[in-house]
Design an enzyme around this catalytic site. Structure first.
Site, mmCIF file in Angstrom:
data_model
loop_
_atom_site.group_PDB
_atom_site.id
_atom_site.type_symbol
_atom_site.label_atom_id
_atom_site.label_comp_id
_atom_site.label_asym_id
_atom_site.label_seq_id
_atom_site.Cartn_x
_atom_site.Cartn_y
_atom_site.Cartn_z
ATOM 1 N N ASN A 1 0.970 5.573 0.185
ATOM 2 C CA ASN A 1 0.164 6.783 0.425
ATOM 3 C C ASN A 1 0.999 8.028 0.223
ATOM 4 O OD1 ASN A 1 0.719 5.391 3.147
ATOM 5 N ND2 ASN A 1 0.059 7.348 3.939
ATOM 6 N N ASP A 2 1.032 8.963 1.126
ATOM 7 C CA ASP A 2 1.569 10.309 0.870
ATOM 8 C C ASP A 2 2.900 10.373 0.111
ATOM 9 O OD1 ASP A 2 -0.231 10.194 2.952
ATOM 10 O OD2 ASP A 2 0.958 11.362 4.349
ATOM 11 N N LEU B 1 0.854 -1.198 0.000
ATOM 12 C CA LEU B 1 0.000 0.000 0.000
ATOM 13 C C LEU B 1 0.881 1.236 0.000
ATOM 14 C CD1 LEU B 1 -2.908 0.718 2.494
ATOM 15 C CD2 LEU B 1 -0.929 2.233 2.459
ATOM 16 N N TYR C 1 6.906 7.886 9.288
ATOM 17 C CA TYR C 1 5.789 8.654 8.756
ATOM 18 C C TYR C 1 6.276 9.790 7.846
ATOM 19 C CZ TYR C 1 1.887 6.403 11.205
ATOM 20 O OH TYR C 1 0.909 5.536 11.604
ATOM 21 N N SER C 2 5.312 10.586 7.369
ATOM 22 C CA SER C 2 5.590 11.544 6.294
ATOM 23 C C SER C 2 6.574 12.638 6.686
ATOM 24 C CB SER C 2 4.290 12.180 5.827
ATOM 25 O OG SER C 2 3.592 11.238 5.059
ATOM 26 N N GLN D 1 5.167 7.115 1.068
ATOM 27 C CA GLN D 1 4.840 6.165 2.109
ATOM 28 C C GLN D 1 4.512 4.822 1.458
ATOM 29 O OE1 GLN D 1 3.833 7.025 5.921
ATOM 30 N NE2 GLN D 1 5.760 7.840 5.187
ATOM 31 N N ARG E 1 2.851 15.567 13.579
ATOM 32 C CA ARG E 1 3.620 14.877 12.525
ATOM 33 C C ARG E 1 3.651 15.647 11.203
ATOM 34 N NH1 ARG E 1 -0.804 11.583 13.719
ATOM 35 N NH2 ARG E 1 -2.538 11.775 12.253
ATOM 36 N N ASP E 2 4.457 15.117 10.286
ATOM 37 C CA ASP E 2 4.569 15.577 8.898
ATOM 38 C C ASP E 2 5.291 16.927 8.778
ATOM 39 O OD1 ASP E 2 2.932 13.345 8.667
ATOM 40 O OD2 ASP E 2 1.093 14.508 8.414
HETATM 41 C C1 FRU Z 1 -1.589 11.192 5.901
HETATM 42 C C2 FRU Z 1 -0.847 10.467 7.011
HETATM 43 C C3 FRU Z 1 0.207 11.348 7.667
HETATM 44 C C4 FRU Z 1 1.158 10.331 8.215
HETATM 45 C C5 FRU Z 1 1.139 9.269 7.155
HETATM 46 C C6 FRU Z 1 1.311 7.869 7.655
HETATM 47 O O1 FRU Z 1 -2.167 10.335 4.967
HETATM 48 O O2 FRU Z 1 -1.753 9.965 7.950
HETATM 49 O O3 FRU Z 1 -0.309 12.226 8.625
HETATM 50 O O4 FRU Z 1 2.435 10.869 8.418
HETATM 51 O O5 FRU Z 1 -0.097 9.384 6.500
HETATM 52 O O6 FRU Z 1 1.368 6.964 6.589
#
Ligand code: FRU
Length: 484
Positions: free
Chosen positions: A37-38, A35, A97-98, A54, A156-157
């Site tokens: 993501n970001d 999977l 994480y991001s 991610q 985060r991020d």
């Molecule tokens: C957004 C998020 C971020 C986090 C990441 C984890 O989609 O939830 O806040 O860092 O994805 O995969």
């Protein structure tokens, strides 16, 4: 054996390309398994764009978050994706994480959130790392070891930016009091990161968490992009479970005020867009987004085949009168291989049908004449995806109810068209990106057609259209090359 063995995972990845499943896209970044993501760590370094994202290489659940990495010079030819950063110590044991990337002193550095939970309590740490020659990120100093006071573990991020030669970061957060979303800014002072506090806006109560903030400059304007969670849907916007949007104004780092800012506007009107990252390079603001949505797993049937989600194509953003216009990055024109021209001038047609390719770009100007309703339909055999413009209501509706698999429903948003409706559609195997009125609005979405057939485009209207002009191109695929 280690859970995340780079060699084994990279070898499995290399075998997965070219991607084979019929729902795999041709010109959208995605993975053969796991999977994604970001987008993360978007940077330009030593002549190439670096894109991280991610990735859970071990399954289709939101856990085991690693960073994958590709390089490209032209957004068409990419290195094969590799595993670059993975949870392997106490700080990030529950996920890398991001975060963002930056090229400095000849090195590509990343800054990410180490996700760690102890007895259900989150201890988020912000840490730098450096990309090494073997493609992995070496983990380095932790600059913020935990969330500050009055902020919960939802912290985060981090996203780095500079102002007047000084370095700052903005980070997504949740206020302890009433659990409200916010963003904090830190300034680098003599090698340490000092908390300047929350950015003040006029948004008021605006959701319970802000994820993935970006702080950008467009001329004399400051733009904060962020992803608020917990906003209720309204008639013509905020129709996804979570939003991705922005405010534009003037940021004072003395008072921490975002002054005279616009209302919150969404960056994309589709079903499947979240957590974008924007990178400024050579006068361009380039955006990559995640084509997916948290907490909506059932909308994505590719899960049954062991992989989920894509990134958007790169977009270029412009700010005009407080509104962001998005265009596909110009590099993508090089994907065009075969062209057909559509020219139905003064023909007063109310219906048109055109076969498409495995990957297509459709650029159309429809002169509406007396028509009040005009629809652009992508037919996949008996299934269909409909874009329908209602001139009296001034609304565009995207309707996925004609699809059997995956997410369905409608998205309706305001779009102001006088005489000419301009549409640019990128139709990949499952991903569709639509640009309306030269990028005034954009919509990203996924469809999962039952049959492996090339779609047909149909245009019809309630009254004959005055003109239909435009082009349809067959688009080539992204190329993934083995590393020498
Ligand atoms: C957004 C998020 C971020 C986090 C990441 C984890 O989609 O939830 O806040 O860092 O994805 O995969």
């Amino acid at each position: 054996m280690e859970k995340f063995d780079k060699k084994t995972i990279d070898a499995k990845l290399a075998k997965g390309f070219p991607l084979e499943h019929r729902w795999h896209n041709r010109f959208h970044l995605e993975m053969p398994f796991g999977l994604i993501n970001d987008p993360n760590g978007f940077a330009y370094h030593q002549g190439a764009y670096h894109i991280f994202y991610q990735w859970n290489p071990l399954g289709c659940e939101h856990k085991n978050k690693c960073w994958a990495h590709v390089k490209t010079r032209d957004f068409i030819h990419y290195t094969l994706p590799e595993l670059s950063l993975w949870p392997d110590d106490v700080h990030d044991k529950d996920g890398c994480y991001s975060g963002c990337g930056t090229s400095e002193n000849g090195e590509l550095r990343v800054l990410y959130t180490c996700n760690r939970k102890e007895d259900g309590v989150r201890i988020p740490a912000q840490r730098f790392g450096t990309l090494q020659a073997d493609g992995s990120v070496r983990k380095e100093e932790i600059i913020i070891p935990d969330h500050p006071e009055k902020i919960t573990g939802h912290f985060r991020d981090p996203f780095l930016f500079t102002r007047h030669g000084r370095r700052y970061l903005i980070i997504g957060a949740q206020r302890e009091e009433e659990e409200k979303g916010t963003a904090l800014i830190y300034e680098e002072v003599a090698g340490k990161w000092k908390n300047l506090g929350e950015i003040h806006t006029r948004l008021g109560d605006f959701g319970y968490m802000w994820e993935c903030p970006n702080l950008l400059q467009f001329g004399s304007y400051d733009v904060m992009i962020f992803c608020p969670q917990g906003l209720p849907a309204r008639a013509y916007d905020r129709q996804n479970i979570y939003q991705a949007g922005y405010i534009a104004g003037h940021l004072s780092l003395d008072s921490m005020d975002m002054m005279q800012h616009t209302k919150f506007q969404e960056l994309d009107r589709g079903f499947d867009f979240y957590a974008p990252q924007v990178f400024e390079h050579e006068g361009r603001h380039l955006l990559l987004g995640w084509m997916g949505m948290p907490d909506k797993d059932a909308d994505y049937p590719s899960k049954e085949h062991g992989w989920m989600y894509s990134l958007t194509m790169p977009r270029e953003l412009r700010l005009r009168q407080g509104h962001i216009y998005s265009r596909p990055a110009r590099e993508l024109r090089d994907l065009r291989v075969k062209e057909s021209v559509i020219e139905l001038e003064h023909s007063m047609v109310s219906s048109l049908c055109q076969p498409l390719f495995a990957g297509s770009e459709i650029l159309l100007t429809l002169e509406l004449g007396e028509a009040k309703i005009v629809s652009c339909v992508l037919h996949y055999g008996l299934e269909k995806l409909v874009f329908s413009y209602d001139r009296e209501q001034q609304t565009m509706t995207i309707d996925r109810d004609g699809m059997k698999n995956g997410g369905r429903g409608k998205r309706i948003f305001k779009l102001f068209v006088d005489q000419k409706l301009s549409l640019q559609l990128f139709v990949d195997k499952a991903a569709v990106e639509a640009f309306f009125q030269h990028g005034e609005e954009v919509a990203s979405l996924l469809v999962f057609p039952e049959k492996n057939i090339q779609p047909e485009l149909e245009i019809h209207s309630d009254c004959p259209l005055e003109n239909i002009v435009g082009n349809i191109w067959e688009l080539d695929s992204y190329k993934f090359e083995f590393r020498a």
